[in-house]
Scaffold this motif. Structure first.
Motif, mmCIF file in Angstrom:
data_model
loop_
_atom_site.group_PDB
_atom_site.id
_atom_site.type_symbol
_atom_site.label_atom_id
_atom_site.label_comp_id
_atom_site.label_asym_id
_atom_site.label_seq_id
_atom_site.Cartn_x
_atom_site.Cartn_y
_atom_site.Cartn_z
ATOM 1 N N ALA A 418 0.843 -1.204 0.000
ATOM 2 C CA ALA A 418 0.000 0.000 0.000
ATOM 3 C C ALA A 418 0.879 1.255 0.000
ATOM 4 C CB ALA A 418 -0.918 -0.007 1.216
ATOM 5 N N LEU A 419 1.995 1.199 0.727
ATOM 6 C CA LEU A 419 2.910 2.348 0.773
ATOM 7 C C LEU A 419 3.547 2.576 -0.605
ATOM 8 C CD1 LEU A 419 4.260 4.511 2.594
ATOM 9 C CD2 LEU A 419 6.102 2.859 3.011
ATOM 10 N N ALA A 420 3.975 1.479 -1.226
ATOM 11 C CA ALA A 420 4.580 1.592 -2.563
ATOM 12 C C ALA A 420 3.572 2.185 -3.547
ATOM 13 C CB ALA A 420 5.055 0.225 -3.036
ATOM 14 N N MET A 421 2.327 1.740 -3.418
ATOM 15 C CA MET A 421 1.240 2.216 -4.280
ATOM 16 C C MET A 421 0.972 3.700 -4.045
ATOM 17 S SD MET A 421 -0.973 1.490 -6.469
ATOM 18 C CE MET A 421 -2.481 0.655 -6.827
ATOM 19 N N GLN A 422 0.942 4.096 -2.758
ATOM 20 C CA GLN A 422 0.709 5.501 -2.394
ATOM 21 C C GLN A 422 1.775 6.390 -3.036
ATOM 22 O OE1 GLN A 422 0.703 5.961 1.919
ATOM 23 N NE2 GLN A 422 1.415 8.072 1.713
ATOM 24 N N TRP A 423 3.015 5.932 -2.990
ATOM 25 C CA TRP A 423 4.115 6.725 -3.551
ATOM 26 C C TRP A 423 4.068 6.751 -5.082
ATOM 27 C CZ3 TRP A 423 8.587 4.672 0.042
ATOM 28 C CH2 TRP A 423 8.443 5.285 1.298
ATOM 29 N N ARG A 424 3.541 5.675 -5.669
ATOM 30 C CA ARG A 424 3.439 5.661 -7.132
ATOM 31 C C ARG A 424 2.350 6.606 -7.629
ATOM 32 N NH1 ARG A 424 4.467 -0.080 -6.903
ATOM 33 N NH2 ARG A 424 2.238 -0.491 -6.986
ATOM 34 N N SER A 425 1.404 6.970 -6.725
ATOM 35 C CA SER A 425 0.325 7.848 -7.185
ATOM 36 C C SER A 425 0.567 9.309 -6.801
ATOM 37 C CB SER A 425 -1.014 7.344 -6.659
ATOM 38 O OG SER A 425 -0.963 7.261 -5.271
ATOM 39 N N VAL A 430 7.299 8.259 -6.592
ATOM 40 C CA VAL A 430 8.570 7.833 -6.014
ATOM 41 C C VAL A 430 8.686 6.323 -6.203
ATOM 42 C CG1 VAL A 430 9.901 7.665 -3.879
ATOM 43 C CG2 VAL A 430 8.531 9.717 -4.337
ATOM 44 N N ILE A 431 9.702 5.899 -6.948
ATOM 45 C CA ILE A 431 9.841 4.480 -7.271
ATOM 46 C C ILE A 431 10.937 3.861 -6.411
ATOM 47 C CG2 ILE A 431 10.183 2.801 -9.145
ATOM 48 C CD1 ILE A 431 7.901 4.741 -9.770
ATOM 49 N N GLY A 432 10.534 2.970 -5.505
ATOM 50 C CA GLY A 432 11.500 2.252 -4.675
ATOM 51 C C GLY A 432 11.501 0.782 -5.047
ATOM 52 N N ARG A 433 11.903 -0.048 -4.086
ATOM 53 C CA ARG A 433 11.987 -1.477 -4.379
ATOM 54 C C ARG A 433 11.628 -2.247 -3.108
ATOM 55 N NH1 ARG A 433 16.405 -5.457 -5.136
ATOM 56 N NH2 ARG A 433 17.652 -4.192 -3.743
ATOM 57 N N ILE A 434 10.712 -3.218 -3.232
ATOM 58 C CA ILE A 434 10.365 -4.046 -2.079
ATOM 59 C C ILE A 434 11.271 -5.262 -2.057
ATOM 60 C CG2 ILE A 434 8.583 -5.510 -1.042
ATOM 61 C CD1 ILE A 434 6.517 -3.494 -1.953
#
Ligand code: PLP
Length: 458
Positions: A418-425, A430-434
């Motif tokens: 959800a955090l990665a998704m929030q940052w993508r929107s 902001v593109i990170g890596r899990i």
């Protein structure tokens, strides 16, 4: 269920609603009506499959506005590349130097001397100015520019070996991402692949025995995106040139990335240099403009005058030729190489690759301090990490750096997603890596720190 369906308002009623007045003014009747029909279809579908109305049915105007605004944002949005891969193909590879950006802006807004010589000397073709620069930098006799290195390989083969055999080591029949495979390109160019050696070992005598009356050339392909270790043997370019010369055959090399500077001078792993291959007598060398070179997407071919002339005259060259913006950006990038002492400062790719680990760590620590109070559900830490060069350059080498990591206190993978998704929107995603139960933000390629904070504190 019927009552649910009856809660979907008609298009006419919605369009007459005064909440839609400003939407109609901004986007026009046709687009608003089209968006509404799409929403009505979605609502009906949800009733059919889940017997519920979507939440947004409470405010049709707001959802319509959101959808229409979304459709207006550019498909090429600037993002933060904190993925840990410097030359990220899906994020557009090399970030252009300022000089290239300025040159492109100028070429876009004004007529330019693309194929027009001001001194009446008869310039020939659009690659001329760049070719002179490339000869100066690589020691080659001439050069040819096309849209990317895949096009360069296709053109080299089609123009010099159509209908004849090309000898390649089995260990070098590479696949690059996006369906670029040497045997397929060979077929498209109308050449016959003559494979020699084995996956791990190929000897000079393998090439020698393959040469026959129908052989057009010997080819080497840089195995850029993988590495074979152990009991291996490959024939060097210099050795291959000696062998080919005895039969009067050219040697061509697909170098993939290639670097015009010796990266070991910057403490980086070494990557083969086109100028070294030219000095070794290779007839044609091709490489990408947007990999380690740090410029625009382009395919660069340098080599012998007669062969380059063959490429320039081939009909495929017209189809694959670079446009004025690419040529402008490439020229500006190559000019930076004439001042190697300032290269690190002026070429973003080299700047990112050589950023000292302590500097990246300090930056990560500053961000960590600024973000801790905003993300209660996560433990935020600064961790050592290993960045990759990317785009099939030096596939096994890693660059030590530092990352900000976000670990959910409750260990929930869904929270992480959800955090990665929030940052993508975000407006600037902001593109990170899990990885390993955390979200990593590798700070190596981060220059605009305040803008990133603005995004992450939203
Ligand atoms: C990257 C690469 C290509 C393709 O280059 P593009 O510029 O992406 O078209 C071809 N061959 C090798 C060996 C490569 O590494």
């Amino acid at each position: 269920m019927t009552t649910l369906y009856s809660q979907i308002p008609s298009t006419d009623r919605l369009l007459r609603d005064e909440a839609f007045t400003s939407l109609l003014a901004t986007f026009g009747h046709q687009r608003v009506a089209q968006a509404l029909r799409q929403l009505q279809d979605e609502a009906r579908e949800q009733i059919r499959t889940a017997q519920t109305l979507p939440d947004w049915c409470e405010n049709w105007a707001a959802e319509t506005q959101r959808r229409l605004e979304c459709s207006e944002t550019s498909a090429l949005r600037p993002v933060f590349n904190l993925s840990g891969t410097v030359l990220h193909t899906n994020l557009g590879r090399a970030i252009q130097p300022q000089a290239a950006i300025d040159a492109v802006a100028q070429a876009m807004g004004s007529p330019v001397t693309l194929e027009y010589d001001l001194d009446g000397a008869g310039r020939g073709h659009r690659d001329r100015a760049l070719a002179d620069l490339l000869c100066q930098l690589t020691g080659a006799e001439d050069a040819c520019i096309v849209n990317n290195n895949a096009a360069a390989v296709l053109l080299m083969l089609a123009a010099t070996a159509a209908g004849r055999e090309v000898v390649v080591s089995r260990g070098e029949l590479v696949e690059i991402g996006g369906a670029f495979r040497i045997p397929d390109v060979m077929r498209q160019a109308g050449c016959v692949l003559h494979e020699v050696g084995t996956t791990n070992r190929t000897h000079a005598k393998d090439y020698q025995q393959a040469i026959n009356d129908n052989t057009a050339l010997l080819m080497k392909v840089h195995t850029s995106n993988y590495h074979v270790e152990g009991f291996t043997k490959a024939v060097s370019e210099a050795e291959l040139v000696t062998l080919a010369q005895a039969s009067g055959l050219p040697v061509i090399v697909d170098l993939g990335s290639g670097s015009l500077v010796d990266l070991s001078l910057y403490g980086l792993p070494q990557e083969p240099m086109p100028q070294a291959l030219i000095a070794a007598g290779v007839s044609l060398v091709s490489f990408s403009g947007d990999k380690l070179l740090g410029g625009p997407q382009a395919g660069i071919i340098v080599g012998k005058k007669a062969l380059i002339a063959q490429l320039q005259q081939h009909p495929l060259k017209r189809a694959l030729r670079a446009d004025k913006m690419t040529l402008a950006a490439l020229e500006a990038t190559l000019r930076l190489y004439l001042h190697p002492e300032k290269l690190r400062q002026n070429l973003p790719t080299l700047r990112y690759l050589t950023r000292p680990e302590p500097e990246i760590r300090e930056q990560a620590q500053r961000l960590c301090a600024a973000l801790t109070s905003r993300y209660h559900e996560f433990a935020i830490r600064v961790e050592a990490c290993q960045s990759q060069i990317g785009s099939g350059s030096l596939p096994v080498d890693r660059l030590p750096g530092a990352a900000l990591t976000f670990t959910p206190h409750d260990g929930s993978g869904r929270r992480l997603e959800a955090l990665a998704m929030q940052w993508r929107s975000l407006p600037q995603p902001v593109i990170g890596r899990i990885y390993d139960g955390r979200l990593w933000l590798d700070c190596r390629c981060l220059e605009n720190e305040s803008r990133l904070l603005e995004m992450l504190l939203k």
